[in-house]
Design an enzyme around this catalytic site. Structure first.
Site, mmCIF file in Angstrom:
data_model
loop_
_atom_site.group_PDB
_atom_site.id
_atom_site.type_symbol
_atom_site.label_atom_id
_atom_site.label_comp_id
_atom_site.label_asym_id
_atom_site.label_seq_id
_atom_site.Cartn_x
_atom_site.Cartn_y
_atom_site.Cartn_z
ATOM 1 N N HIS A 187 0.720 -1.052 -0.097
ATOM 2 C CA HIS A 187 -0.169 -0.162 0.082
ATOM 3 C C HIS A 187 0.944 1.278 -0.004
ATOM 4 C CE1 HIS A 187 1.006 -0.545 4.062
ATOM 5 N NE2 HIS A 187 0.909 0.735 4.578
ATOM 6 N N ASP A 222 0.352 4.957 1.978
ATOM 7 C CA ASP A 222 -0.213 5.309 3.231
ATOM 8 C C ASP A 222 -1.405 6.277 2.722
ATOM 9 O OD1 ASP A 222 1.406 3.522 4.973
ATOM 10 O OD2 ASP A 222 2.715 5.394 5.191
ATOM 11 N N HIS A 280 4.687 0.141 0.190
ATOM 12 C CA HIS A 280 5.633 -0.647 1.246
ATOM 13 C C HIS A 280 4.665 -1.738 1.548
ATOM 14 C CE1 HIS A 280 3.634 2.736 3.351
ATOM 15 N NE2 HIS A 280 3.549 1.930 4.424
ATOM 16 N N ARG A 305 5.157 6.114 13.678
ATOM 17 C CA ARG A 305 4.979 6.456 12.560
ATOM 18 C C ARG A 305 4.235 7.802 12.293
ATOM 19 N NH1 ARG A 305 0.784 4.538 7.975
ATOM 20 N NH2 ARG A 305 -0.435 6.277 8.489
HETATM 21 O O1 LIG Z 1 5.546 -1.721 10.171
HETATM 22 C C1 LIG Z 1 6.227 -1.210 9.134
HETATM 23 O O2 LIG Z 1 7.207 -1.659 9.020
HETATM 24 C C2 LIG Z 1 5.335 -0.357 8.101
HETATM 25 C C3 LIG Z 1 4.057 -0.179 8.628
HETATM 26 C C4 LIG Z 1 3.317 0.719 7.504
HETATM 27 O O3 LIG Z 1 2.748 0.345 6.794
HETATM 28 C C5 LIG Z 1 3.423 2.122 7.899
HETATM 29 O O4 LIG Z 1 4.440 2.579 8.737
HETATM 30 O O5 LIG Z 1 2.899 2.935 7.262
HETATM 31 FE FE LIG Z 2 1.876 2.026 5.554
#
Ligand SMILES: O=C(O)CCC(=O)C(=O)O
Ligand SMILES: [Fe+2]
Length: 306
Positions: A108, A110, A264, A279
């Protein structure tokens, strides 16, 4: 930009110590301590490197606490809370805790269910499993570049409906494990949808990038079957291994990605071990299509058949 990068060419153009991690996406920036008080020239160099490599890694940023991560993020612009998942108390941080459904193991970009989705995401590794739990990113500008002229033309004429009602747990062997059901309920407590062109023009670089990923519900004007085939064609180009980079995290590592030029996937291969990531996201702009049209919010209630 799909050309293979070399350390010497990038280091001399930005003044930073930059080492590309793979041929098409991702570079490690060495010798920098991130903070909200970076000199303007250093921050400008980071931004230029980000637009070039799409994704930057900074190791060993233990000095960054929640406040420091946010202060650094604000150099890029206004921080935005996730529209449905509550932020960690008193912060604008989305905590992804593996014990509470925070396992984003699906490709995806974000928050693409928002019309103006975030331009940049900044992720910090807080608690890591003893093995596994890597994250993989893909370059959506390079994916566009490698399409044939006919597929580029097709892509430039496609629009998709994106929604937050994607079921992360759907492909899990034990979907109720690790709080996935509860996380899904919170994530989708309010339906949010947007229509985006499949190809957007990046406002900083002018590059064309593909706007895809698991929040796509269907292509507008196409039935589910055709939509699924179209999705597979473009998504397969995005996630081709040559177009990706995989990061083995250490605690204190920070990754920053250009959310307008990447997708990602957080690999869910660490069982019951604990993994916590924090995040933040920086406010973005509504995508602009090749013909100048802008993405549109899809008002609710929307039981679309488009
Ligand atoms: O947990 C992760 O490495 C990435 C998770 C994710 O999709 C994000 O942080 O946007
Ligand atoms: Fe993400």
């Amino acid at each position: 930009m799909s050309a293979v990068l070399t350390p010497s060419t990038t280091a001399t153009t930005t003044g930073l110590d930059i080492a590309p991690v793979s041929g098409r996406i991702g570079a490690e920036v060495r010798g920098l301590r991130l903070s909200g008080a970076l000199p303007a020239a250093t921050f400008t160099a980071i931004k230029q490197a980000l637009y070039r490599h799409k994704l930057l890694f900074f190791r060993g940023q233990q000095q960054l606490d929640d406040a420091g991560q946010q202060a650094f993020g604000r150099l890029f612009g206004e921080l935005v809370d996730h529209p449905t998942v509550p932020s960690k108390d008193g912060t604008q941080i989305l905590e992804l805790d593996s014990n509470h459904g925070g396992r984003a193991n699906s490709w995806h970009t974000d928050v693409t269910f928002e019309v103006a989705y975030p331009q940049v995401s900044i992720l910090r590794a807080v608690t890591l499993p003893p093995y596994g739990g890597d994250t993989v990113w893909a370059n959506t500008a390079a994916a566009y570049d490698e399409l044939t002229p006919a597929l580029k033309a097709l892509a430039e004429n496609l629009w998709a409906l994106h929604g937050n009602d994607y079921d992360y747990a759907a492909t899990r062997v034990t979907p109720d494990a690790h709080g996935a059901k509860r996380y899904q309920e919170v994530f989708t407590r309010r339906l949010i949808q947007a229509e985006h062109p499949l190809v957007r023009v990046h406002p900083e670089t002018g590059e064309r990038t593909l706007v895809s990923g698991h929040f796509i519900k269907n292509f507008i004007g196409y039935n589910t079957q055709d939509s699924d085939h179209l999705f597979a064609i473009f998504q397969n180009h995005i996630t081709r291994l040559e177009n990706t980079v995989r990061w083995r995290w250490a605690e204190g590592d920070v990754a920053i990605w250009d959310n307008r030029a990447t997708q990602h996937y957080a690999i869910n291969d660490y069982g019951d071990a604990h993994r916590v990531m924090r995040r933040i996201t920086v406010s973005g702009d509504a995508p602009v299509a090749v013909d100048g049209q802008r993405s549109r919010a899809r008002p609710n209630p929307a039981r679309s058949t488009a």
